[in-house]
Design an enzyme around this catalytic site. Structure first.
Site, mmCIF file in Angstrom:
data_model
loop_
_atom_site.group_PDB
_atom_site.id
_atom_site.type_symbol
_atom_site.label_atom_id
_atom_site.label_comp_id
_atom_site.label_asym_id
_atom_site.label_seq_id
_atom_site.Cartn_x
_atom_site.Cartn_y
_atom_site.Cartn_z
ATOM 1 N N HIS A 1 -13.609 -11.272 -15.979
ATOM 2 C CA HIS A 1 -12.225 -11.145 -16.422
ATOM 3 C C HIS A 1 -11.996 -9.907 -17.291
ATOM 4 O O HIS A 1 -11.449 -9.987 -18.390
ATOM 5 C CB HIS A 1 -11.777 -12.407 -17.155
ATOM 6 C CG HIS A 1 -11.881 -13.653 -16.328
ATOM 7 N ND1 HIS A 1 -11.305 -13.770 -15.083
ATOM 8 C CD2 HIS A 1 -12.529 -14.821 -16.562
ATOM 9 C CE1 HIS A 1 -11.572 -14.962 -14.577
ATOM 10 N NE2 HIS A 1 -12.322 -15.619 -15.460
ATOM 11 N N LYS B 1 16.496 14.481 7.840
ATOM 12 C CA LYS B 1 17.887 14.356 7.398
ATOM 13 C C LYS B 1 18.798 13.974 8.558
ATOM 14 O O LYS B 1 19.765 13.221 8.385
ATOM 15 C CB LYS B 1 18.357 15.669 6.756
ATOM 16 C CG LYS B 1 19.805 15.624 6.269
ATOM 17 C CD LYS B 1 20.202 16.890 5.540
ATOM 18 C CE LYS B 1 21.648 16.813 5.056
ATOM 19 N NZ LYS B 1 22.052 17.979 4.252
#
Length: 518
Positions: free
Chosen positions: A274, A135
């Site tokens: 595929h 922070k």
């Protein structure tokens, strides 16, 4: 003099890092085992309770949870009121925090770890310090990764305020990612124990595995992330023995292939293209025979495909594979001779995977949509004879039942609308992803007829992932040699399909369970 607070579980490189900080003008504060490690290596270090004036208590559960620690981290150096408060309360700033957390993930990865042992490895003080330091990245360095030790020392030595601020911000973001992943692993562990399937929020901790050259297409950037809690039966855990790095499409295809083969206990070979199987073969004993069946099922589509073999690849199979172009071969192992044969092909990728862990694979599937994520249980159901309801006048034969069971295993892995034509131990034709079911049926049957016109296979069955909306699929199948059909049923026109099957004297089985795969 600036202060650095160091408290690490993994102490690799920490002595050298601490010495580097001292060289840059930092004094070192430390805790517990880290303090001892540094002291034993001649580092001038202050123990944390000398700073806080409060001893470690509760077996170390409370040691850094103290105002003198968090005030020293959170005070805005540019705010005179903050700095005056520190001065009045005799609190020194802490300008760098180096923390890596208790090994919770490593602990719960071990076998037979009880809840009490896992709980003790939940770090509280570490994440708190990281969050406070992050922070206040405007003034504080926060270090969570030993791979950053050298770059932190270089940045401090450089002395460029602008670059240091940007650097600290990147470190802060990394620290928040680190604590988020850590908390995610803990929350998922406790959620699993509690038996909650779909809690009010869900965190999926992931770790970067590798950059990919591109995504589905060359203009799309992509990367591969793996579960933070490793999944043994996954492409992320496979070991690559040979070939180029896997591409985005390789990874998706390989994932689809190993999902399919996990449904088979007997020797099985899955050829995939595929995201859809183009050929699957099984045998009760011989993996080479299974390979031959998978190859014969579609000798054209297997070219450039993915092959998964659930037994060791031996010399015989390798010689056959060598004759065609394959993108990837995945197996539990390769014989020495098989490796020698296949590694002579530069572009083939060879991977090994622990097939014994197949039943321990992830329980859920995740599908991204814009703005969200769909989560569902994986379709791991394998239908059995107990699910069968014969709805026609003709009963299926024993061999047809074997073929129907095999076809049903396969069809749930084919993109909807899905139709599979099969015999007892191999696919004959696959119709996938058509916008109407009759389209898939025609593709599958045409492929089966063309492939085996000189060597017809019996029995000749059809499996459908969902019900027939009309009787056209049944009639087309019956007039092209199909003798038995398996489907879930449930259409308002089921009677039409049943009547059509009876008209042509073929059997039909309904399972009551749909297997869509979109």
């Amino acid at each position: 003099m600036k202060n650095a607070l160091i408290s690490v579980s993994d102490k690799t490189g920490i002595v050298e890092f601490a010495q580097g900080l001292i060289t840059q003008g930092y004094s070192i504060i430390s805790t517990g085992g880290t303090y001892k490690k540094l002291q034993d290596n001649g580092i001038d270090v202050t123990e944390i309770d000398e700073v806080t004036g409060f001893p470690e208590i509760l077996d170390g559960r409370v040691k850094t949870l103290h105002p003198k620690v968090h005030a020293g981290l959170l005070a805005k150096r540019s705010d005179p009121k903050h700095m005056e408060t520190l001065k009045k309360m005799n609190i020194e700033t802490i300008d760098l925090v180096c923390v890596n957390l208790y090994p919770f993930k490593e602990t719960i990865s071990k076998e037979n770890i009880d809840l009490a042992s896992a709980i003790e490895q939940i770090d509280i003080g570490g994440p708190s310090m990281l969050r406070s330091a992050s922070k206040n990245f405007a003034s504080v360095y926060v270090v969570t990764d030993q791979n950053d030790y050298a770059s932190v020392l270089e940045e401090i030595a450089d002395g460029n305020d602008d670059s240091q601020l940007e650097f600290r911000q990147r470190l802060a973001a990394k620290a928040f990612r680190h604590t988020a992943e850590y908390d995610g692993i803990i929350s998922n562990y406790l959620t699993d124990i509690s038996g909650e399937t779909f809690p009010e929020s869900k965190t999926i901790p992931l770790e970067f595995k590798q950059s990919l050259r591109y995504g589905e297409n060359s203009h799309q950037s992509a990367a591969f992330y793996k579960n933070s809690m490793p999944t043994a039966y996954s492409i992320a855990s496979a070991e690559q023995l040979h070939g180029k790095e896997l591409s985005f499409n390789n990874i998706r295809d390989a994932d689809a292939a190993i999902r399919i083969v996990s449904d088979f206990d007997t020797p099985a070979v899955v050829a995939l293209k595929h995201m859809n199987p183009c050929g699957i073969g099984t045998d009760q004993e011989d993996i080479y025979t299974a390979w031959q069946k998978a190859y014969e099922a579609d000798t054209m589509s297997i070219f450039g495909g993915i092959v998964v073999v659930n037994r060791e690849v031996d010399e015989r199979i390798a010689n056959e594979m060598h004759k065609i172009f394959l993108e990837i071969v995945i197996a539990p192992s390769f014989s020495e001779k098989a490796l020698e044969i296949l590694e002579s092909k530069k572009n083939i990728r060879l991977l090994t995977l622990d097939f014994s862990k197949a039943k321990e694979a992830d329980k859920f599937d995740y599908t991204s949509v814009l703005g969200g994520l769909l989560v569902q249980e994986r379709d791991t159901v394998v239908d059995s004879v107990d699910d069968f309801e014969v709805v026609t006048e003709k009963q299926p034969t024993v061999e047809e039942i074997k073929a129907l069971l095999f076809g049903q295993k396969v069809v749930k892995h084919v993109k909807s609308n899905a139709i599979v034509i099969a015999t007892t131990d191999m696919t004959l034709g696959v119709g996938a992803g058509q916008m109407n079911r009759i389209g898939s049926a025609k593709i599958a049957i045409e492929q089966a007829e063309n492939t085996f016109k000189d060597n017809p296979k019996t029995p000749f069955i059809m499996a459908s992932d969902a019900f027939f909306p009309m009787d056209d699929c049944v009639e087309f199948a019956a007039t092209h040699g199909v003798t038995a059909i398996i489907q879930p049923g449930g259409s308002i026109h089921d009677k039409d399909s049943i009547d059509m099957a009876n008209k042509y004297g073929i059997s039909m089985v309904c399972t009551g369970r749909r297997h869509f795969k979109h």
